[in-house]
Design an enzyme around this catalytic site. Structure first.
Site, PDB file in Angstrom:
ATOM      1  N   CYS A 148      13.470   4.438   9.373  1.00 24.26           N
ATOM      2  CA  CYS A 148      14.659   5.086   8.822  1.00 24.26           C
ATOM      3  C   CYS A 148      15.900   4.307   9.259  1.00 24.26           C
ATOM      4  CB  CYS A 148      14.738   6.538   9.302  1.00 24.26           C
ATOM      5  SG  CYS A 148      16.235   7.392   8.724  1.00 24.26           S
ATOM      6  N   CYS A 157      18.220   7.108  11.506  1.00 21.10           N
ATOM      7  CA  CYS A 157      17.789   7.594  12.824  1.00 21.10           C
ATOM      8  C   CYS A 157      16.859   6.624  13.564  1.00 21.10           C
ATOM      9  CB  CYS A 157      17.099   8.945  12.684  1.00 21.10           C
ATOM     10  SG  CYS A 157      15.464   8.852  11.899  1.00 21.10           S
ATOM     11  N   HIS A 212       5.236  -0.770 -11.145  1.00 20.35           N
ATOM     12  CA  HIS A 212       4.981   0.635 -11.454  1.00 20.35           C
ATOM     13  C   HIS A 212       3.585   0.735 -12.069  1.00 20.35           C
ATOM     14  CE1 HIS A 212       5.914   4.789 -11.827  1.00 20.35           C
ATOM     15  NE2 HIS A 212       5.859   4.802 -13.148  1.00 20.35           N
ATOM     16  N   ASP A 266       2.745   9.268 -17.851  1.00 18.41           N
ATOM     17  CA  ASP A 266       3.192   9.009 -16.484  1.00 18.41           C
ATOM     18  C   ASP A 266       3.338  10.348 -15.777  1.00 18.41           C
ATOM     19  OD1 ASP A 266       4.530   8.387 -14.116  1.00 18.41           O
ATOM     20  OD2 ASP A 266       5.597   6.714 -15.039  1.00 18.41           O
ATOM     21  N   CYS A 269       2.978   6.022  -7.201  1.00 14.98           N
ATOM     22  CA  CYS A 269       2.586   6.017  -8.611  1.00 14.98           C
ATOM     23  C   CYS A 269       1.147   5.554  -8.819  1.00 14.98           C
ATOM     24  CB  CYS A 269       3.547   5.182  -9.437  1.00 14.98           C
ATOM     25  SG  CYS A 269       3.706   3.456  -8.908  1.00 14.98           S
TER      26      CYS A 269
END
Length: 201
Positions: A9, A12, A62, A79, A35
């Site tokens: 992250c 943080c 994708h 999709d 996906c």
């Protein structure tokens, strides 16, 4: 998991472990995937209820599926992750993707379906530089000959007929679906979608 990714992250500095499960049962149990995992899972479910499916991979990152409609006698874009059905221009017109290669895979064939997913074939052709077009066509033809070698004559005839119909469809000019222009991607964090240029415009 066959592969585990680790994410840090930016705010943080916390680390998140993201296992990549491709087995539908594990995916449904964990409810965490991308996906590709969800497309694989949905394809398995669709096949279980006797739909013919193809896994579709977009080289610009994708994955989704196509389902063959016996009633319409054509392959339909599906999709699940984006909750879209029969909206093939979603990626180009909706997300602003600059497509190159979009390849569909099934047990019986591998097909370059790029042309179903673009309303800008000339621009796409200019971006396709990974291999000469003729080499790709010959490679897919040979691959399909090998995959279909043990099929019945009747099944081969069905696949050939579908292929001819599909190629005629590819030659028809696609018209942008105004309902999806600039719509943007709905999955993934906003920061990630913006970084990829796939957020709503």
């Amino acid at each position: 998991a066959g592969r585990v990714e680790i994410y840090k992250c930016k705010r943080c500095q916390g680390m998140t472990r993201f296992p990549r499960y491709n087995h539908p049962e594990k995916l449904l149990e964990t409810r965490r995937g991308r996906c590709g995992e969800w497309a694989n899972c949905f394809a398995c479910i669709a096949r279980a209820v006797n739909f013919e499916t193809r896994l579709v991979v977009d080289w610009t990152d994708h994955v989704w599926i196509e389902i063959f409609s016996d009633r319409q006698q054509r392959w339909l874009h599906c999709d699940l992750g984006e909750d879209r059905f029969d909206r093939p221009l979603l990626y180009e017109a909706g997300w602003g993707k600059k497509l190159t290669y979009v390849i569909a895979f099934s047990f019986e064939e591998v097909v370059d379906v790029t042309w179903r997913y673009t309303a800008q074939p000339k621009e796409v052709t200019l971006r396709r530089s990974d291999c000469p077009e003729r080499a790709l066509i010959l490679f897919l033809w040979q691959l399909n000959q090998d995959r279909q070698d043990k099929l019945s004559a009747e099944r081969k005839e069905t696949l050939l007929s579908r292929s001819v119909t599909e190629n005629v469809q590819f030659l028809s000019a696609a018209v942008a679906d105004l309902g999806i222009v600039g719509q943007g991607r709905v999955t993934g964090s906003l920061e990630w979608r913006v970084a990829r240029g796939e957020a709503k415009s």
